[in-house]
Structure formats: C-alpha cells, structure tokens
Design an enzyme around this catalytic site. Structure first.
Site, PDB file in Angstrom:
ATOM      1  N   GLY A  28     139.424  50.763 105.898  1.00  0.00           N
ATOM      2  CA  GLY A  28     138.677  50.585 107.144  1.00  0.00           C
ATOM      3  C   GLY A  28     138.152  51.888 107.717  1.00  0.00           C
ATOM      4  O   GLY A  28     138.608  52.981 107.340  1.00  0.00           O
ATOM      5  N   ASN A  29     137.182  51.792 108.577  1.00  0.00           N
ATOM      6  CA  ASN A  29     136.669  52.971 109.281  1.00  0.00           C
ATOM      7  C   ASN A  29     135.954  52.548 110.560  1.00  0.00           C
ATOM      8  O   ASN A  29     135.509  51.407 110.685  1.00  0.00           O
ATOM      9  CB  ASN A  29     135.765  53.838 108.386  1.00  0.00           C
ATOM     10  N   THR A  44     138.363  60.159 106.261  1.00  0.00           N
ATOM     11  CA  THR A  44     138.613  59.409 105.031  1.00  0.00           C
ATOM     12  C   THR A  44     140.085  59.533 104.620  1.00  0.00           C
ATOM     13  O   THR A  44     140.734  60.554 104.888  1.00  0.00           O
ATOM     14  CB  THR A  44     137.699  59.921 103.887  1.00  0.00           C
ATOM     15  N   SER A  76     134.374  58.076 103.897  1.00  0.00           N
ATOM     16  CA  SER A  76     133.509  57.993 102.706  1.00  0.00           C
ATOM     17  C   SER A  76     132.387  56.969 102.916  1.00  0.00           C
ATOM     18  O   SER A  76     131.422  56.943 102.166  1.00  0.00           O
ATOM     19  CB  SER A  76     134.351  57.593 101.486  1.00  0.00           C
ATOM     20  N   GLU A  77     132.529  56.138 103.951  1.00  0.00           N
ATOM     21  CA  GLU A  77     131.511  55.099 104.221  1.00  0.00           C
ATOM     22  C   GLU A  77     130.573  55.505 105.355  1.00  0.00           C
ATOM     23  O   GLU A  77     129.903  54.642 105.939  1.00  0.00           O
ATOM     24  CB  GLU A  77     132.204  53.778 104.596  1.00  0.00           C
ATOM     25  N   HIS A  96     134.349  48.824 110.466  1.00  0.00           N
ATOM     26  CA  HIS A  96     134.451  48.223 109.124  1.00  0.00           C
ATOM     27  C   HIS A  96     135.923  47.947 108.830  1.00  0.00           C
ATOM     28  O   HIS A  96     136.774  48.827 109.039  1.00  0.00           O
ATOM     29  CB  HIS A  96     133.873  49.179 108.082  1.00  0.00           C
ATOM     30  N   HIS A  98     138.814  45.075 106.431  1.00  0.00           N
ATOM     31  CA  HIS A  98     138.977  44.127 105.323  1.00  0.00           C
ATOM     32  C   HIS A  98     139.887  42.978 105.785  1.00  0.00           C
ATOM     33  O   HIS A  98     140.952  42.762 105.200  1.00  0.00           O
ATOM     34  CB  HIS A  98     139.628  44.815 104.113  1.00  0.00           C
ATOM     35  N   HIS A 159     134.189  42.807  99.253  1.00  0.00           N
ATOM     36  CA  HIS A 159     134.637  44.050  99.883  1.00  0.00           C
ATOM     37  C   HIS A 159     135.287  43.835 101.252  1.00  0.00           C
ATOM     38  O   HIS A 159     136.466  44.121 101.428  1.00  0.00           O
ATOM     39  CB  HIS A 159     133.435  45.005  99.969  1.00  0.00           C
TER      40      HIS A 159
HETATM   41  P1  13P Z   1     137.576  55.762 104.219  1.00  0.00           P
HETATM   42  O1  13P Z   1     139.056  56.027 104.380  1.00  0.00           O
HETATM   43  O2  13P Z   1     136.892  56.828 103.408  1.00  0.00           O
HETATM   44  O3  13P Z   1     136.928  55.533 105.550  1.00  0.00           O
HETATM   45  O4  13P Z   1     137.405  54.435 103.348  1.00  0.00           O
HETATM   46  C1  13P Z   1     138.152  53.295 103.612  1.00  0.00           C
HETATM   47  C2  13P Z   1     137.480  52.043 103.173  1.00  0.00           C
HETATM   48  O5  13P Z   1     137.858  50.988 103.590  1.00  0.00           O
HETATM   49  C3  13P Z   1     136.347  52.083 102.236  1.00  0.00           C
HETATM   50  O6  13P Z   1     135.737  50.825 102.160  1.00  0.00           O
END
Ligand code: 13P
Length: 266
Positions: A28-29, A44, A76-77, A96, A98, A159
């Site tokens: 998540g982010n 990240t 990373s997103e 974001h 899951h 995803h």
């Molecule tokens: P990050 O830790 O880089 O934010 O990535 C987590 C993630 O859920 C990528 O989809």
C-alpha cells in the site's frame, strides 16, 4: 493543517489501513498534495501500520525527491499517484491498498457494477478494473488514466484498488466504501446472488447524488449512455471500461442489446 500535522495524519491513516487488513506486510501507499509542486508520500518498503512522521517523503510533480530522511525513498508507485494528480486537479490525496474482497474481484476480473445498496450507488456508482500493469512502471498510470475523468476509485487488475479525493480522509473513506461494497457483493453471491436495485431505484439515487451536489467524479454524471438519454452505468453492462470511455454509439448499441437480452429473459 501544518505539514507536520499532515504527515501525522498520513501515519494515522496508514495504521488504520494496516489494522483493518486492507494491506499486508509493507503493501500500500498514500500521498497528499501540498501545492502544485510539493507532495507528501509514504516511503517504499515499510509497513504502513508503523510509520512515524519522519518516514514521510516529499516529492515534486514528477515524483522526484525534494526531501527524505536517510534510509527512506518515495513509494515505488509514485508515478501512479502523480498521474492521478496531473489528470485530476480536484484531487488532493491518493490511497492505494490491497483490500481482501476488492482485490479478489480485481483478480477474478469482475468489476463492481451491480447496484446492490444505496450508499455504494451514491458514493461510487460502479468501480471498473484498470487493465493489468507491472507495478512501479508507467504501465499502471497508463492503464488507470482512461478511467480518471469518470471515477473516484478503480480496481487494478490482479493487484488491488486505488481511491482518490479532495482530502486524505475522503480518499481513505472511498477505499473503505470500495471494500465494503466488494464484501457485500461477495457475501450476497454466497447467499444465492444479490437482488439488485431496479433501474428506477438507481436513477433516483443518482438524482439524490446530483441534488446533494457531491464532489468528485461519478459515472451518473458522465456516462455517455446518460447523455444520450439511455439507461446509464449499472444497466449498460459496459462498466468494465467503455461505460466511461466508449463512444455514445457503442454505449447506445450495448444498452439496446442489453435491453433485448433482458426482455427475452422475462
Ligand atoms: P511501496 O512500498 O513501494 O509503496 O509499494 C507497496 C505496494 O503495494 C506496491 O503495489
């Protein structure tokens, strides 16, 4: 709110997302827009359930680091978040995650398009699935882009889910609504299948949304079917994508075919 208070709020929401099982491990982010060239984002590779304000990074509109404590790099997103801000000037926060049920639908390739309860119809309309992209590349921003003018939440194929709004709290609440909707849909399918709201009931809810003047994008306001005076969104069957983006001709044709199929089933 000061910048420090916003950082604290990002940590609070990260903890909430983690505690509610909407992410596992370091997933998540979260990001928040400060102004046109300054954005705060989660780093990240850390658990979003255990962050403190020093973890939070600052980036520019290209996602380049403006400030980060030693050992921390932006999510990373970040490209996915930046695309949302670029194409939706009304958005001030992106989340974001899951979440279990929403991500299960994203994995099964089933968009959330069944009108099963008033709150979900009013808040979300429906939730399409953006085509699969490799995390951290431009593929996800590119896949999400075409849905941005029409929705405030999308599923990411195989995803997770992405939600955005005018504030961090509202973006988080969108994510909660998506997950609750997915959960209800799943459970009702287990109980023999949902009994969806009728077209007329959905239209009344859309009207209520318009009367309330709720902010953000919603398929009720923008669906080409609606503009053409045809049944929109939930009844057009094309919400997996073309509801928001297809030509009016396509939408009209799909609506007509759907009507015929439904009539033949009566
Ligand atoms: P990050 O830790 O880089 O934010 O990535 C987590 C993630 O859920 C990528 O989809």
């Amino acid at each position: 709110m000061t910048e420090y208070e916003i950082k604290k709020q990002i940590c609070d929401i990260g903890k909430r997302i983690y505690d509610r099982g909407m992410v596992a491990s370091n997933d998540g982010n979260i990001s928040v827009k400060l102004n046109d060239n300054e954005f705060l984002c989660t780093p990240t590779g850390v658990s979003k359930g255990f962050m403190t304000p020093e973890y939070i990074c600052k980036v520019d509109a290209e996602g380049k680091v403006l400030q980060a404590y030693e050992g921390f790099k932006p999510s990373s997103e970040i490209k996915m978040h930046m695309r949302v801000y670029k194409e939706r000037p009304d958005v001030n926060s992106v989340v974001h995650a899951h979440p279990l049920y929403a991500t299960s639908f994203a994995i099964a390739g089933i968009p959330l398009t069944e009108p099963i309860m008033p709150e979900a119809v009013i808040a979300l309309g429906c939730v399409p699935i953006a085509e699969y992209g490799t995390p951290s590349t431009e593929e996800i921003p590119n896949a999400v882009s075409k849905y941005l003018p029409y929705y405030d939440a999308v599923l990411l194929e195989n995803h997770g889910a992405l939600a955005f709004s005018d504030s961090l709290l509202n973006a988080y609440h969108k994510m909660e609504s998506v997950e609750f909707y997915a959960r209800l849909l799943y459970q009702s399918k287990m109980l023999g299948g949902p009994k969806p709201l009728s077209d007329a009931q959905v239209q009344r809810l859309y009207e209520i949304r318009r009367q309330f003047g709720l902010k953000g994008k919603h398929p009720a306001d923008l669906c080409p079917n609606k503009k053409a005076g045809l049944p929109s969104c939930h009844s057009c069957t094309s919400c997996g994508g073309s509801c928001g983006t297809g030509s009016t001709d396509d939408a009209a044709l799909i609506a007509e075919i759907t009507k015929k199929v439904l009539e033949s089933l009566k």
